[in-house]
Design a protein around this motif. Sequence first.
Motif, mmCIF file in Angstrom:
data_model
loop_
_atom_site.group_PDB
_atom_site.id
_atom_site.type_symbol
_atom_site.label_atom_id
_atom_site.label_comp_id
_atom_site.label_asym_id
_atom_site.label_seq_id
_atom_site.Cartn_x
_atom_site.Cartn_y
_atom_site.Cartn_z
ATOM 1 N N VAL A 4 0.839 -1.160 -0.073
ATOM 2 C CA VAL A 4 -0.209 0.097 -0.048
ATOM 3 C C VAL A 4 0.799 1.270 0.047
ATOM 4 O O VAL A 4 1.869 1.305 0.918
ATOM 5 C CB VAL A 4 -0.898 -0.009 1.063
ATOM 6 C CG1 VAL A 4 -1.624 1.323 1.201
ATOM 7 C CG2 VAL A 4 -1.895 -1.241 0.962
ATOM 8 N N THR A 5 0.744 1.975 -0.965
ATOM 9 C CA THR A 5 1.334 3.475 -0.944
ATOM 10 C C THR A 5 0.472 4.295 -0.243
ATOM 11 O O THR A 5 -0.647 4.587 -0.493
ATOM 12 C CB THR A 5 1.606 4.127 -2.373
ATOM 13 O OG1 THR A 5 2.346 3.227 -3.164
ATOM 14 C CG2 THR A 5 2.436 5.365 -2.359
ATOM 15 N N VAL A 48 -5.705 0.096 1.577
ATOM 16 C CA VAL A 48 -6.302 0.721 3.010
ATOM 17 C C VAL A 48 -5.301 -0.033 3.924
ATOM 18 O O VAL A 48 -5.057 -1.217 3.981
ATOM 19 C CB VAL A 48 -7.680 0.499 3.196
ATOM 20 C CG1 VAL A 48 -8.122 0.670 4.326
ATOM 21 C CG2 VAL A 48 -8.595 1.270 2.061
ATOM 22 N N VAL A 49 -4.934 0.872 5.013
ATOM 23 C CA VAL A 49 -4.584 0.179 6.211
ATOM 24 C C VAL A 49 -5.502 0.227 7.180
ATOM 25 O O VAL A 49 -5.946 1.578 7.559
ATOM 26 C CB VAL A 49 -3.090 0.877 6.669
ATOM 27 C CG1 VAL A 49 -2.525 0.457 7.780
ATOM 28 C CG2 VAL A 49 -2.088 0.650 5.695
ATOM 29 N N LEU A 69 7.079 -0.739 9.912
ATOM 30 C CA LEU A 69 6.829 -1.436 8.638
ATOM 31 C C LEU A 69 7.334 -0.617 7.254
ATOM 32 O O LEU A 69 7.579 -0.934 6.362
ATOM 33 C CB LEU A 69 5.518 -1.967 8.263
ATOM 34 C CG LEU A 69 5.001 -3.148 9.262
ATOM 35 C CD1 LEU A 69 3.514 -3.296 9.192
ATOM 36 C CD2 LEU A 69 5.842 -4.457 8.984
ATOM 37 N N CYS A 70 7.211 0.639 7.496
ATOM 38 C CA CYS A 70 7.270 1.679 6.697
ATOM 39 C C CYS A 70 8.849 2.109 6.341
ATOM 40 O O CYS A 70 9.076 2.726 5.507
ATOM 41 C CB CYS A 70 6.555 2.898 6.748
ATOM 42 S SG CYS A 70 4.961 2.808 6.510
ATOM 43 N N ARG A 71 9.748 1.811 7.357
ATOM 44 C CA ARG A 71 11.020 2.206 7.467
ATOM 45 C C ARG A 71 11.773 1.495 6.502
ATOM 46 O O ARG A 71 11.739 0.244 6.535
ATOM 47 C CB ARG A 71 11.491 2.162 8.947
ATOM 48 C CG ARG A 71 11.014 3.290 9.742
ATOM 49 C CD ARG A 71 11.915 3.589 10.860
ATOM 50 N NE ARG A 71 12.173 2.430 11.832
ATOM 51 C CZ ARG A 71 11.559 2.193 12.804
ATOM 52 N NH1 ARG A 71 10.199 2.808 13.281
ATOM 53 N NH2 ARG A 71 11.708 0.978 13.530
ATOM 54 N N ASP A 72 12.736 1.876 5.885
ATOM 55 C CA ASP A 72 13.732 1.315 5.213
ATOM 56 C C ASP A 72 15.186 1.013 6.131
ATOM 57 O O ASP A 72 15.443 1.369 7.049
ATOM 58 C CB ASP A 72 14.098 1.682 3.917
ATOM 59 C CG ASP A 72 14.859 2.975 3.780
ATOM 60 O OD1 ASP A 72 15.320 3.462 4.940
ATOM 61 O OD2 ASP A 72 14.931 4.068 2.905
ATOM 62 N N GLY A 73 16.111 0.330 5.391
ATOM 63 C CA GLY A 73 17.397 0.369 6.309
ATOM 64 C C GLY A 73 18.245 1.179 6.404
ATOM 65 O O GLY A 73 19.158 0.979 7.391
ATOM 66 N N GLU A 80 5.592 3.461 1.664
ATOM 67 C CA GLU A 80 5.240 2.039 1.129
ATOM 68 C C GLU A 80 5.109 1.154 2.442
ATOM 69 O O GLU A 80 6.035 1.116 2.977
ATOM 70 C CB GLU A 80 5.679 1.640 0.030
ATOM 71 C CG GLU A 80 5.593 2.419 -1.171
ATOM 72 C CD GLU A 80 6.220 1.805 -2.341
ATOM 73 O OE1 GLU A 80 5.792 2.203 -3.517
ATOM 74 O OE2 GLU A 80 6.797 0.769 -2.214
ATOM 75 N N VAL A 81 3.963 0.302 2.466
ATOM 76 C CA VAL A 81 3.880 -0.879 3.524
ATOM 77 C C VAL A 81 3.537 -1.955 2.906
ATOM 78 O O VAL A 81 2.597 -2.178 2.056
ATOM 79 C CB VAL A 81 3.126 -0.365 4.632
ATOM 80 C CG1 VAL A 81 1.679 -0.021 4.159
ATOM 81 C CG2 VAL A 81 3.126 -1.466 5.627
ATOM 82 N N PRO A 82 4.045 -3.224 2.941
ATOM 83 C CA PRO A 82 3.908 -4.219 2.402
ATOM 84 C C PRO A 82 2.256 -5.129 3.033
ATOM 85 O O PRO A 82 2.090 -4.679 4.067
ATOM 86 C CB PRO A 82 4.959 -5.263 2.950
ATOM 87 C CG PRO A 82 5.367 -4.767 4.060
ATOM 88 C CD PRO A 82 5.380 -3.370 3.990
ATOM 89 N N ARG A 83 1.903 -5.997 2.456
ATOM 90 C CA ARG A 83 0.785 -6.570 2.872
ATOM 91 C C ARG A 83 1.189 -7.148 4.000
ATOM 92 O O ARG A 83 2.267 -7.994 4.220
ATOM 93 C CB ARG A 83 0.646 -7.867 1.869
ATOM 94 C CG ARG A 83 -0.703 -8.603 2.240
ATOM 95 C CD ARG A 83 -0.904 -9.782 1.184
ATOM 96 N NE ARG A 83 -1.166 -9.381 0.117
ATOM 97 C CZ ARG A 83 -2.400 -9.140 -0.317
ATOM 98 N NH1 ARG A 83 -3.493 -9.387 0.300
ATOM 99 N NH2 ARG A 83 -2.656 -8.980 -1.614
#
Length: 626
Positions: A4-5, A48-49, A69-73, A80-83
């Motif tokens: 989800v964006t 939708v979240v 969940l939205c944070r990168d390395g 963006e957040v994955p399913r």
Amino acid sequence: MSSVTLSRNRATSRVIELRRGNPDVRVDGVITSSPEAYTLTVDPGRQVVTIVSRDPAGAFYGVQSLLSLCRDGSGRYTGEVPRATVRDAPRYEYRGLHMEVARNFRSKEEVMKVMNVMATYKMNRFLFHLGDDEGWRLEIPGLPELTRVGGRRCHDLSETNCLLPQLGSGEDNSTSGSGFYTVEDYREIIRYAADRHIQVIEMFDMPGHSRAAIVAMQARQARLRELGDPTADAFLLTDADDNLEFMTVQNFDDNMVNPCLDSTYRFLRHVLQEVQRMRRDVDPMRTYHFVGGEVRDVFVNSSACRRRRLDRNGVREYFAEQVSRIAADLRINLSGWVDGLMDTNENPLRRLSNIHIAMVWNNAWSDGGANRAYRMANAGYKVVLGHSTHLYLDHPQEPDPRERGLFWATRYTDARKMFWYMPDDVYSNVDVTYTGEPLTRQGYCARGPDMCLPLQRPRNVIGIQAQMFSEMTRTAGQQEGLLYPRLLAVAERAWHRAKWENVSDDTARNTSRVQDWSRFANTLGYKELPFLDSLGVAYRLPLPGARGQGRRWNVNTEYPNHNVQVSYGNGGTWNNVVSDTVTAPDEEVPHFRTRSPGRQRYSRVVPSSSVNVAASSTVVGLITSK
């Protein structure tokens, strides 16, 4: 992977829904009633979240998980957040940090920064240690000497203007030895905490560790006597006619409040009433940590205690009863250190109606006090575990004299040791004495019939708390180096019960927890520590590990995603170690250090010259595991 964006615009998709309801979160097969439980669903199809919770706190923690969940390395938010489907609830209702600012003061902004990290990792109690021997840190209207004298250190032998310098604070009041929060500062701190679902619990150490307040009230007496004010003696905390001899482990002989003086309780009532007023329209005061420990036996010889005909246990009970009465009048609950809630034979005192929590701290295996937690829980007290062997953040993180920290309870406490802490069975944590001698549970429990009393009322253990004392931290960076990343390991144990905690076979449990630690260490290295970097948190960088054989050295770090660097000679030039091995040039002495993922900070240098490089196998710093 579908995702989800998230959008900042109002829309029917690419949105976050917060719903009030009963989240389907089950603990041991039963839907939990915790107000902090939540479900988090990421639906890429609808974009939708959805976060469902019964209480705003649960929604808040759901949002923290979403942000994670939205944070990168690199610690940045990608949008963006994955399913995902998350059903989550806390292990304990009390997930705390005790932070002391009396020895070395921390500014309002520094306190808020700590709270921000706490909230990110779902910690919800902040025991704010505002008064001790070395300083009083909160403005109390009507008692200006508390901060004018007790909140400052300088060179004044009379101590009528300030406390004497100590703990390296220097001769004037420009360092961390001095400082206090104004009423408005404190209201801002309370509001900041409440917005993050953190309950602040005030602590002014009494009857022990009270020198700053004692000296301040003596200065108040002197000022008002000069003015002929009849209330000059109203808030005195000691009796000048008593010549009581004692010495504390910190070498104070004048830091004990007399628990038999009426003026002691007049002082405490005034302080609590003013704190209540500060908080009333921000976040009302619910609990006061009255401490209660270190009621010295010497007070049975004071004239005030003799008039009350109190013996050693009677003095302890009298103090607890009087503080309880004041708190009841003000409709405040109480918590206290365990030693203030036990008699001289370590039997729990009669539980007063508004003393809700006993905080258990001293379980040093050398002293044999591990059963205190279960004594108190079995007697009906709610217990918070703050064990000195595993949860004290002012202990060194490595068994090395160059490491910052004290080691009166254990020789070292690193993040892995905190991650491996087992609060459901305190005796399973038996490991070593403070000098490093190995211990076993069987050997420890065999010392006597009551050494390992069983826990009969497990529901009375309601949480764990990390302890941060400030003797060793004159700067915010020094404190952050002791706090992090260890606090993240405490937060993990407070929120989540690991599967290996329920494994009875020692070998199988150890195998499982080593694997779990590897996963946690990778999460720290690749995700959470870069995030702390993005917040400007000066967490402790892990030392490099190096094992030498002749000119050849194998190197690694405690957490992945950190570079090991090597230098030869005087350390003027540093090079990255590309692989896991280094071959030193002839007659060159390698030095090693760790570089942060952001390439902005470095660990302490580990010189190979401190060992015999010519030996067949020598070790510097860390390698694999201790």
